[in-house]
Structure formats: structure tokens, C-alpha cells
Design a protein around this motif. Structure first.
Motif, mmCIF file in Angstrom:
data_model
loop_
_atom_site.group_PDB
_atom_site.id
_atom_site.type_symbol
_atom_site.label_atom_id
_atom_site.label_comp_id
_atom_site.label_asym_id
_atom_site.label_seq_id
_atom_site.Cartn_x
_atom_site.Cartn_y
_atom_site.Cartn_z
ATOM 1 N N LYS A 36 2.908 -13.804 -6.803
ATOM 2 C CA LYS A 36 2.601 -12.562 -7.515
ATOM 3 C C LYS A 36 3.673 -12.323 -8.587
ATOM 4 O O LYS A 36 4.800 -12.794 -8.449
ATOM 5 C CB LYS A 36 2.637 -11.386 -6.530
ATOM 6 C CG LYS A 36 1.556 -11.403 -5.477
ATOM 7 C CD LYS A 36 0.304 -10.715 -5.978
ATOM 8 C CE LYS A 36 -0.726 -10.520 -4.886
ATOM 9 N NZ LYS A 36 -0.910 -11.699 -4.003
ATOM 10 N N PRO A 37 3.325 -11.570 -9.640
ATOM 11 C CA PRO A 37 4.344 -11.264 -10.647
ATOM 12 C C PRO A 37 5.596 -10.689 -9.982
ATOM 13 O O PRO A 37 5.507 -9.803 -9.122
ATOM 14 C CB PRO A 37 3.661 -10.228 -11.529
ATOM 15 C CG PRO A 37 2.221 -10.601 -11.450
ATOM 16 C CD PRO A 37 2.005 -11.055 -10.037
ATOM 17 N N ARG A 66 5.727 -20.608 -19.914
ATOM 18 C CA ARG A 66 6.520 -19.543 -20.538
ATOM 19 C C ARG A 66 5.822 -19.050 -21.803
ATOM 20 O O ARG A 66 5.787 -17.843 -22.078
ATOM 21 C CB ARG A 66 7.910 -20.084 -20.865
ATOM 22 C CG ARG A 66 8.972 -19.015 -21.085
ATOM 23 C CD ARG A 66 10.298 -19.636 -21.523
ATOM 24 N NE ARG A 66 10.777 -20.631 -20.566
ATOM 25 C CZ ARG A 66 11.484 -20.347 -19.468
ATOM 26 N NH1 ARG A 66 11.826 -19.101 -19.219
ATOM 27 N NH2 ARG A 66 11.861 -21.291 -18.633
ATOM 28 N N MET A 67 5.246 -19.962 -22.564
ATOM 29 C CA MET A 67 4.536 -19.577 -23.782
ATOM 30 C C MET A 67 3.374 -18.628 -23.468
ATOM 31 O O MET A 67 3.100 -17.694 -24.220
ATOM 32 C CB MET A 67 3.983 -20.802 -24.499
ATOM 33 C CG MET A 67 3.173 -20.451 -25.737
ATOM 34 S SD MET A 67 2.445 -21.887 -26.534
ATOM 35 C CE MET A 67 1.074 -22.201 -25.441
ATOM 36 N N LEU A 68 2.695 -18.875 -22.350
ATOM 37 C CA LEU A 68 1.556 -18.029 -21.958
ATOM 38 C C LEU A 68 2.017 -16.729 -21.293
ATOM 39 O O LEU A 68 1.193 -15.915 -20.889
ATOM 40 C CB LEU A 68 0.631 -18.793 -21.009
ATOM 41 C CG LEU A 68 -0.015 -20.069 -21.566
ATOM 42 C CD1 LEU A 68 -0.731 -20.829 -20.464
ATOM 43 C CD2 LEU A 68 -0.983 -19.729 -22.700
ATOM 44 N N MET A 70 3.434 -16.554 -18.443
ATOM 45 C CA MET A 70 3.293 -16.632 -16.977
ATOM 46 C C MET A 70 4.631 -16.682 -16.243
ATOM 47 O O MET A 70 4.689 -16.337 -15.070
ATOM 48 C CB MET A 70 2.474 -17.869 -16.576
ATOM 49 C CG MET A 70 0.994 -17.703 -16.806
ATOM 50 S SD MET A 70 0.098 -19.210 -16.339
ATOM 51 C CE MET A 70 0.173 -19.114 -14.539
ATOM 52 N N GLN A 83 3.609 -11.166 -15.700
ATOM 53 C CA GLN A 83 2.270 -10.823 -16.191
ATOM 54 C C GLN A 83 2.000 -11.667 -17.423
ATOM 55 O O GLN A 83 2.684 -11.488 -18.427
ATOM 56 C CB GLN A 83 2.207 -9.361 -16.645
ATOM 57 C CG GLN A 83 2.626 -8.352 -15.633
ATOM 58 C CD GLN A 83 1.521 -8.020 -14.659
ATOM 59 O OE1 GLN A 83 0.442 -8.608 -14.734
ATOM 60 N NE2 GLN A 83 1.779 -7.121 -13.755
ATOM 61 N N PRO A 84 1.010 -12.542 -17.403
ATOM 62 C CA PRO A 84 0.766 -13.339 -18.604
ATOM 63 C C PRO A 84 0.193 -12.478 -19.730
ATOM 64 O O PRO A 84 -0.350 -11.403 -19.490
ATOM 65 C CB PRO A 84 -0.271 -14.351 -18.136
ATOM 66 C CG PRO A 84 -0.949 -13.724 -16.981
ATOM 67 C CD PRO A 84 0.063 -12.832 -16.318
ATOM 68 N N ASP A 85 0.351 -12.987 -20.940
ATOM 69 C CA ASP A 85 -0.300 -12.379 -22.091
ATOM 70 C C ASP A 85 -1.707 -12.958 -22.169
ATOM 71 O O ASP A 85 -1.894 -14.124 -22.513
ATOM 72 C CB ASP A 85 0.481 -12.720 -23.357
ATOM 73 C CG ASP A 85 -0.210 -12.174 -24.589
ATOM 74 O OD1 ASP A 85 -1.204 -11.438 -24.448
ATOM 75 O OD2 ASP A 85 0.227 -12.504 -25.699
ATOM 76 N N ILE A 86 -2.702 -12.133 -21.874
ATOM 77 C CA ILE A 86 -4.065 -12.626 -21.697
ATOM 78 C C ILE A 86 -4.621 -13.286 -22.958
ATOM 79 O O ILE A 86 -5.424 -14.212 -22.885
ATOM 80 C CB ILE A 86 -4.987 -11.472 -21.202
ATOM 81 C CG1 ILE A 86 -6.326 -11.993 -20.722
ATOM 82 C CG2 ILE A 86 -5.193 -10.410 -22.247
ATOM 83 C CD1 ILE A 86 -6.321 -12.439 -19.324
ATOM 84 N N LEU A 87 -4.183 -12.847 -24.137
ATOM 85 C CA LEU A 87 -4.757 -13.379 -25.380
ATOM 86 C C LEU A 87 -3.772 -14.195 -26.221
ATOM 87 O O LEU A 87 -4.085 -14.580 -27.353
ATOM 88 C CB LEU A 87 -5.325 -12.230 -26.218
ATOM 89 C CG LEU A 87 -6.560 -11.538 -25.645
ATOM 90 C CD1 LEU A 87 -6.932 -10.322 -26.484
ATOM 91 C CD2 LEU A 87 -7.747 -12.498 -25.568
#
Lengths: 236, 236
Positions: A36-37, A66-68, A70, A83-87
Motif C-alpha cells: 500500500k502507499p 519512479r517516473m510513474l 509509484m 500514489q502514482p500519477d494516473i496520467l
């Protein structure tokens, strides 16, 4: 339905690098262990040992995550799931110049589909202040019928509509699609002349928002964007 | 509009790694030089020299672009710019367990918006064979009202609708959103009991496709998905 060539029907085997394999293993591991985050990840050196690969390859795979968004590195705690960046990944590849024609056409339609579908969320959330701001955009736009002014107000008007849904993911996604829409419309205009302008203007859409319900607004949007959709659809 | 906390209004400064910086520089360079798919990229060692960073950092940044499909390595030709996978990054982070509640709600609504907007593209492309296949799905579904059967046929029915648009990007995107929809609906059911079932069933939607136009179908879809949308919308 148009007949497709064999290469459209069978997916190519993309050659995998070690980083591809390690990235996939890491994502499977995080999922299987239900990370989990905020949870701390094993150290890079431990992952390299467990996977029996070099630290460089692990670093490459971790850099992708890391780029995403995650994973993040925190002082004292080391790497944690985030928390990933969804877009974020989508944003990085959203460049009309490097996408093929089929994908651009797909994205062009996707914007149309999203705009046809937003009425209900819009009516649930919009405020009087929103409508005043939209009216200011429409007032400034009058008489600006030439590119690039037309494009600027097109983006201002539709961007405001997205923002009025109060759905940040939707808003960001649609704003990313606007350049594709403009690119495809401009390319199409070079080939076949300017598209017929829709009968319904931005001001008409504003009036519908003020005085009518979501069904009428949707019908207005269809007439506003319809000429673009029809000619692109016919050329596929 | 609900008042927001300061941390919602001001974007956090994410700490940049060297790989973040090099990745950004590379993407700017590719854009400025208008690289097209198929064009050969400078060698890793040349990039490291020009950027004055280590080859490991360049390799990390290149690995990120490779993950997005933006670059490929070809025998003899070395690295070339490639057609990126438009949804690859999105697919990698689409996991309900690691996304925050706000993003999940946004995505839940996004699926609703897309499904409300798909009618026009659907009616332009669907074939008689499609309708027969959809009918077979509906026939199998009868009497399967319990999870997980319900979920299976829900996915089969709506997935077939997406496929009928012949828009691969839309289809793939919507299929990625389905698990989020199920996750949010299931979580909501745990808290507040099962949602009211929409008055319009899959069979009703099929009949509308056969006998009515896009406006009627859209109204049917609104009644089919509406109860989910309303309760989620109210709980935001």
C-alpha cells in the motif's frame, strides 16, 4: 468494417530487455504482497540479489516506477510505495507528431465521446459563478473567427466546461486531448478545406446550460462538434 | 463547491532525481529537433557527454522512454524513436489498491461519462454480426444475478459495446476502467448495501440498439448506470 492486414491483427513480439523483465517482476511482487502507499520497499541491493541481476538493471526498473510516481525515496525511510500519477505516462507520449494516424483518429473520437458524455456530471456540479466565467469567455470570443485566435478561445471555452465538472482526472485528460483535436482538424483542413462550422455556437451552448437540461445541452454539443466528427469518421 | 485544504490547492514540489532531469531534457530535445518514428537517436555515450552526466543516469532515462514505447533498439541501426504505446503508462498504474479515493471516484465518473458519450460512434460502426454476438451474451446472462457471475457478464456486455465502436484506444481505456468501477461499486455496497438496480437491463439496451436511435440508447444507458452514478456522486 474495413478489412485489416495481418500485421494489424497479430500483435508484434516486442523484444524484452532485462529492465523490462525486472520491471514486470517488481510490479507483480508489489501486487502479490499487496503493498500500500507508504509501505517501505526492499533495498536495491536486496532486490538485485533476490532477482540475481545487476544493481544497474534494478536501478533502471525502479527508475521507471519512479517516473510513474509509484515509488518515492524518503529521507531515513528509503524507498516507499507512493500514489502514482494516473496520467503521467499518458502525458509523456501525447505528442501528435510521434503518434500514428490510427491512434490520432482514435483520440480525436475519444474527445468527442467524452464531450458528448459530460452533460450529467456538469449539471450536477456547475455553479452560478461558473456560468458567469463561461459567459466572460464567450464575450471575449466574439468576432475572433480566424486561427490562431479561434483555437485559443476554443480551448478556453471547452477547458472551462471540463473544469466545471470538478473531476480533475477528466479535466486533465481532456485538456491533453485538445491539441490532438486541433492537430487533426488542422491537417484535415489542409487536405479538404475548413470543415463546415457547427450550427450551434459557444454562446448557444452557454444559453442551453443556463436555461435547458442535460439532454438539450447534449444535443447542442452534438451539433456543435458534429461536423468535425462526421468528416473524420467518413475518412477512416 | 466544497472548500479545499491548502495541500489540495498547492502542488507539492516533488524531489527530482538526476534521471528525472535527464528524462525531461531528452524529451525536450526530441521535440525541439522534431524527431519522427524511425529516426536514429544519438548513442548513449554521446548523450552522456553532451549532458555531462554518467552513462548510468542516461541509461535510466532511456529505459523510462523505452517503457513508454518511445524508443526501440534495432540491430545495426541502434536506438530509434518509435510509436509510443499511448496507454502503457496508464495501464501500469491502474490498480484500485494503490490509488487514492479521490482518483478512484474520478475514474468511476470517467467511465460513466465515456459510456454516456459512446452512442454516436457505436451507431456509426456497429454491424448485424455485432448485434448477434451481443444477444448471445445477454442470453447467457439470464438468471445470473449474484456476484461474481454478475460481474463477469457485466464486463462481457459492456466490453462488447466498446469493441463495437471499432476504436481500439477507447476500447482498451474503458476495459482498464471496468475494474475500478467494480471496486468502487463493491466498496460502496459493503458500506451501504447493494445499489438499486437500474430500471433498464442489458436486454433492454440491446433492444434499443436494434430498434431505436442514439438518443434513446443514451437515455437507456443513463437509466442503466444512473443509480450507481447518483449514489457515488452524492457521497463525494
Amino acid at each position: 468494417m474495413a478489412s485489416k492486414s495481418l500485421s494489424d491483427e497479430i500483435a508484434k513480439i516486442a523484444p524484452s530487455t532485462m529492465a523490462d523483465v525486472v520491471e514486470l517482476r517488481l510490479r507483480e511482487y508489489l501486487k502479490k504482497k499487496a503493498f500500500k502507499p507508504g509501505d517501505a520497499l526492499p533495498k536495491e541491493v536486496e532486490l538485485a540479489e533476490a532477482l540475481d541481476v545487476s544493481r544497474n538493471v534494478v536501478r533502471e526498473a525502479l527508475s521507471r516506477l519512479r517516473m510513474l510516481g509509484m515509488i518515492e525515496t524518503k529521507k531515513r525511510r528509503g524507498m516507499i510505495l507512493a500514489q502514482p500519477d494516473i496520467l503521467g505516462g499518458f502525458e509523456r507520449v501525447m505528442d501528435p507528431l510521434i503518434l500514428d494516424r490510427k491512434t490520432l483518429m482514435d483520440l480525436f473520437e475519444l474527445r468527442f465521446v467524452l464531450e458528448m458524455g459530460l452533460a450529467d456530471v456538469l449539471y450536477t456540479r456547475m455553479t452560478d459563478v461558473d456560468l458567469k466565467e463561461l459567459e466572460q469567455i464567450v464575450n471575449k470570443e466574439v468576432n475572433q473567427v480566424q486561427r490562431p485566435f479561434k483555437v485559443k478561445y476554443e480551448i478556453a471555452f471547452h477547458g472551462k466546461l471540463y473544469q466545471m465538472t470538478r473531476n480533475d482526472t477528466f479535466t486533465r485528460f481532456q485538456n491533453m486531448l485538445l491539441p490532438v483535436f486541433e492537430y487533426v482538424a488542422t491537417e484535415e483542413a489542409k487536405l479538404n478545406g475548413e470543415a463546415k462550422v457547427g450550427k450551434i455556437t459557444h454562446r448557444d451552448l452557454l444559453e442551453l446550460l443556463k436555461t435547458a437540461g442535460p439532454e438539450d445541452f447534449r444535443q447542442g454539443m452534438k451539433e456543435h462538434l458534429g461536423p468535425h466528427f462526421e468528416r473524420i469518421s467518413n475518412s477512416r
